[in-house]
Write an enzyme that holds these catalytic residues in place. Structure first.
Site, PDB file in Angstrom:
ATOM      1  N   ARG A 115      10.890  19.596  42.012  1.00  7.02           N
ATOM      2  CA  ARG A 115       9.536  19.597  41.466  1.00  7.02           C
ATOM      3  C   ARG A 115       9.306  20.919  40.746  1.00  7.02           C
ATOM      4  O   ARG A 115       9.733  21.980  41.224  1.00  7.02           O
ATOM      5  CB  ARG A 115       8.490  19.433  42.573  1.00  7.02           C
ATOM      6  CG  ARG A 115       8.379  18.022  43.144  1.00  7.02           C
ATOM      7  CD  ARG A 115       7.752  17.054  42.142  1.00  7.02           C
ATOM      8  NE  ARG A 115       7.611  15.705  42.673  1.00  7.02           N
ATOM      9  CZ  ARG A 115       8.525  14.743  42.573  1.00  7.02           C
ATOM     10  NH1 ARG A 115       9.687  14.970  41.982  1.00  7.02           N
ATOM     11  NH2 ARG A 115       8.290  13.543  43.064  1.00  7.02           N
ATOM     12  N   THR A 135      16.003  19.934  39.889  1.00  2.00           N
ATOM     13  CA  THR A 135      15.715  18.503  39.721  1.00  2.00           C
ATOM     14  C   THR A 135      14.694  18.057  40.767  1.00  2.00           C
ATOM     15  O   THR A 135      14.558  16.855  41.022  1.00  2.00           O
ATOM     16  CB  THR A 135      16.993  17.653  39.879  1.00  2.00           C
ATOM     17  OG1 THR A 135      17.617  18.006  41.124  1.00  2.00           O
ATOM     18  CG2 THR A 135      17.963  17.852  38.740  1.00  2.00           C
ATOM     19  N   HIS A 172      11.923  15.108  33.011  1.00  4.43           N
ATOM     20  CA  HIS A 172      11.899  14.479  34.348  1.00  4.43           C
ATOM     21  C   HIS A 172      12.652  13.139  34.343  1.00  4.43           C
ATOM     22  O   HIS A 172      12.049  12.071  34.518  1.00  4.43           O
ATOM     23  CB  HIS A 172      10.454  14.294  34.840  1.00  4.43           C
ATOM     24  CG  HIS A 172      10.364  14.198  36.336  1.00  4.43           C
ATOM     25  ND1 HIS A 172       9.287  14.659  37.058  1.00  4.43           N
ATOM     26  CD2 HIS A 172      11.236  13.690  37.251  1.00  4.43           C
ATOM     27  CE1 HIS A 172       9.491  14.429  38.357  1.00  4.43           C
ATOM     28  NE2 HIS A 172      10.675  13.828  38.496  1.00  4.43           N
ATOM     29  N   GLY A 209      18.342  18.018  52.492  1.00  2.90           N
ATOM     30  CA  GLY A 209      18.077  16.576  52.492  1.00  2.90           C
ATOM     31  C   GLY A 209      19.165  15.758  51.824  1.00  2.90           C
ATOM     32  O   GLY A 209      20.271  16.250  51.565  1.00  2.90           O
ATOM     33  N   ARG A 210      18.804  14.506  51.531  1.00  6.67           N
ATOM     34  CA  ARG A 210      19.787  13.551  51.000  1.00  6.67           C
ATOM     35  C   ARG A 210      20.310  13.934  49.626  1.00  6.67           C
ATOM     36  O   ARG A 210      21.507  13.866  49.363  1.00  6.67           O
ATOM     37  CB  ARG A 210      19.144  12.160  50.895  1.00  6.67           C
ATOM     38  CG  ARG A 210      19.009  11.447  52.216  1.00  6.67           C
ATOM     39  CD  ARG A 210      18.388  10.078  51.994  1.00  6.67           C
ATOM     40  NE  ARG A 210      16.976  10.228  51.694  1.00  6.67           N
ATOM     41  CZ  ARG A 210      16.004   9.935  52.548  1.00  6.67           C
ATOM     42  NH1 ARG A 210      16.275   9.453  53.731  1.00  6.67           N
ATOM     43  NH2 ARG A 210      14.744  10.101  52.212  1.00  6.67           N
ATOM     44  N   ILE A 211      19.405  14.337  48.713  1.00  5.19           N
ATOM     45  CA  ILE A 211      19.864  14.608  47.342  1.00  5.19           C
ATOM     46  C   ILE A 211      20.729  15.863  47.334  1.00  5.19           C
ATOM     47  O   ILE A 211      21.796  15.896  46.696  1.00  5.19           O
ATOM     48  CB  ILE A 211      18.675  14.708  46.359  1.00  5.19           C
ATOM     49  CG1 ILE A 211      17.892  13.387  46.353  1.00  5.19           C
ATOM     50  CG2 ILE A 211      19.171  15.032  44.947  1.00  5.19           C
ATOM     51  CD1 ILE A 211      16.608  13.402  45.533  1.00  5.19           C
ATOM     52  N   GLU A 228       3.705  18.823  33.762  1.00  2.00           N
ATOM     53  CA  GLU A 228       4.481  17.793  33.073  1.00  2.00           C
ATOM     54  C   GLU A 228       3.498  16.879  32.358  1.00  2.00           C
ATOM     55  O   GLU A 228       2.555  16.411  32.996  1.00  2.00           O
ATOM     56  CB  GLU A 228       5.317  16.982  34.065  1.00  2.00           C
ATOM     57  CG  GLU A 228       6.440  17.804  34.646  1.00  2.00           C
ATOM     58  CD  GLU A 228       7.338  17.023  35.602  1.00  2.00           C
ATOM     59  OE1 GLU A 228       7.160  15.794  35.717  1.00  2.00           O
ATOM     60  OE2 GLU A 228       8.197  17.646  36.226  1.00  2.00           O
TER      61      GLU A 228
HETATM   62  C1  GLV Z   1      11.071  11.630  41.086  1.00  2.00           C
HETATM   63  O1  GLV Z   1      11.006  12.774  40.835  1.00  2.00           O
HETATM   64  C2  GLV Z   1      10.743  11.107  42.347  1.00  2.00           C
HETATM   65  O2  GLV Z   1      10.159  11.811  43.184  1.00  2.00           O
HETATM   66  O3  GLV Z   1      11.032   9.945  42.550  1.00  2.00           O
END
Ligand code: GLV
Length: 311
Positions: A224, A222, A272, A154-156, A253
C-alpha cells in the site's frame, strides 16, 4: 431477493451469479462513485460489494440501516472501517490467497525492471537513442544471487521469498511484525514491502528506514502506498541515498502526473497492477460474490476480514 450495490463492473461471470439471486445495482463508470453518490446508493442496500478505491467509513455505515454485509474486492481492508462494521454486526469479506502468486510475480517484475533499467531502455529505443551495442550503456544490477529483505511475514512475502530463493538463488532475509528491520536493511540489495496498511505500518518507510539501506539498494512496494513516506523516498532518490525504487502503489492513487515524487530519479511507478491478470481478477470477483451471497443469507463468509464479536 436482497438489494445490492456493486461499485464497479467486474471481469468474468461473478456478477451474473449475483444478479441471478438478487437485485443488483452496478456503478457503470470506470472511476469510483463519488462519496455522496456511494452514500446515496448504499442507503437502501442490504449488500455492498466495493473496491479498495471506495471508502467505507462509519458515516457510510450509519447511513445504511439495512446493510448486512460488506464484501471488499481486495486482499486488504484498509479502506473499510472494519471496527465500525463489527459494532453493527456487519461482516466484512475480502479476497485473500487468490492473488498471492500474481502479486508476487509483479513484485519480481518490478525488481527486475528497476535493477535492469527496463523502462529507460524501452524509452531509449523509441527516442532513437539506441546507437549501437555499447559496453558501458544502461548497466544495471544483478537480481540473481543478490540479497532480498522481505518486509512482512505473510503469504505474498512468502511467495516472493520462494521465487527469490528457488528461481534466482537469492539470500532472503524475512522481517516479521515486531522485528527490527535494520539488520536486514543494512545487508539488502533489494527491499520488498509486504505488510498490510495499518496505523503501525503507515509511514514505516521513512528517512530512518531508507537511511538503513545501502546506497546501492532498491525499494519495491506492491503493498500500500501509505506505507512509504513519499517525501522521504523522493529525497533519498534525489540524493542518491538508495539506488532506485519501483512502486505499484502510491498515496494518493491515482498519483497525479505532476506529483513531485514523479520528478525523482531511478523511479518506476505502476498504476496498482499487482493482481491485474484475467485469471486472478476473475477469481477475486468470484470470492467477493461468494462472500456477499453468504452474508445475504446470514451464513459465515468464506473469507471474513477480522472477527465479529459474538452477540
Ligand atoms: C490489491 O491491492 C488488493 O488489496 O487486493
Amino acid at each position: 431477493m436482497a438489494r445490492c450495490f456493486v461499485t464497479r463492473e467486474l471481469p468474468g461471470g461473478a456478477l451474473a451469479r449475483l444478479a441471478a439471486e438478487h437485485e443488483v445495482d452496478v456503478w457503470p463508470r470506470r472511476t469510483p462513485p463519488p462519496p455522496d453518490v456511494l452514500r446515496e446508493r448504499v442507503a437502501e442496500a442490504e449488500g455492498l460489494l466495493c473496491l479498495l478505491t471506495d471508502r467505507v467509513d462509519r458515516g457510510l455505515l450509519d447511513g445504511a440501516p439495512r446493510l448486512r454485509v460488506v464484501s471488499n474486492l481486495a486482499v486488504g481492508a484498509d479502506n473499510v472501517d472494519v471496527a465500525a462494521a463489527a459494532e453493527r454486526g456487519i461482516p466484512v469479506g475480502y479476497t485473500p490467497e487468490v492473488l498471492t502468486e500474481t502479486t508476487a510475480d509483479l513484485a519480481f517484475a518490478l525488481m527486475l525492471a528497476v535493477a535492469r533499467r527496463l523502462p529507460e531502455g524501452e524509452r531509449a529505443v523509441r527516442a532513437g537513442e539506441w546507437l549501437t551495442w555499447e559496453p558501458g550503456w544502461l548497466l544495471g544490477r544483478d537480481v540473481h544471487g543478490a540479497t532480498l529483505a522481505v518486509i512482512g511475514a505473510g503469504r505474498i512475502g512468502g511467495a516472493v521469498a520462494r521465487r527469490a530463493e528457488a528461481g534466482f538463488g537469492m539470500t532472503v532475509l524475512r522481517v516479521g511484525r515486531g522485528d527490527d528491520p535494520r539488520p536486514a536493511l543494512a545487508r539488502a540489495d533489494f527491499v520488498s514491502l509486504h505488510v498490510p496498511l495499518s496505523p503501525q505500518t503507515r509511514g514505516l518507510v521513512d528517512d530512518a528506514f531508507l537511511a538503513a539501506m545501502p546506497p546501492t539498494a532498491y525499494l519495491v512496494n506492491t503493498a500500500r502506498g501509505a506505507i512509504v513516506d513519499q517525501d522521504a523516498l523522493a529525497r533519498a532518490l534525489r540524493e542518491g541515498r538508495i539506488a532506485g525504487a519501483a512502486l505499484d502503489v502510491t498515496d494518493p492513487e491515482p498519483l497525479p502526473p505532476d506529483h513531485p515524487l514523479l520528478a525523482a530519479p531511478n523511479l518506476i511507478v505502476l498504476p496498482h497492477l499487482g493482481s491485474a491478470t484475467h485469471a486472478t481478477r476473475e477469481r477475486m470477483a468470484d470470492l467477493a460474490v461468494d462472500n456477499l451471497l453468504a452474508g445475504l443469507v446470514d451464513k459465515p463468509l468464506p473469507h471474513a476480514f477480522g472477527s465479529i464479536p459474538s452477540p
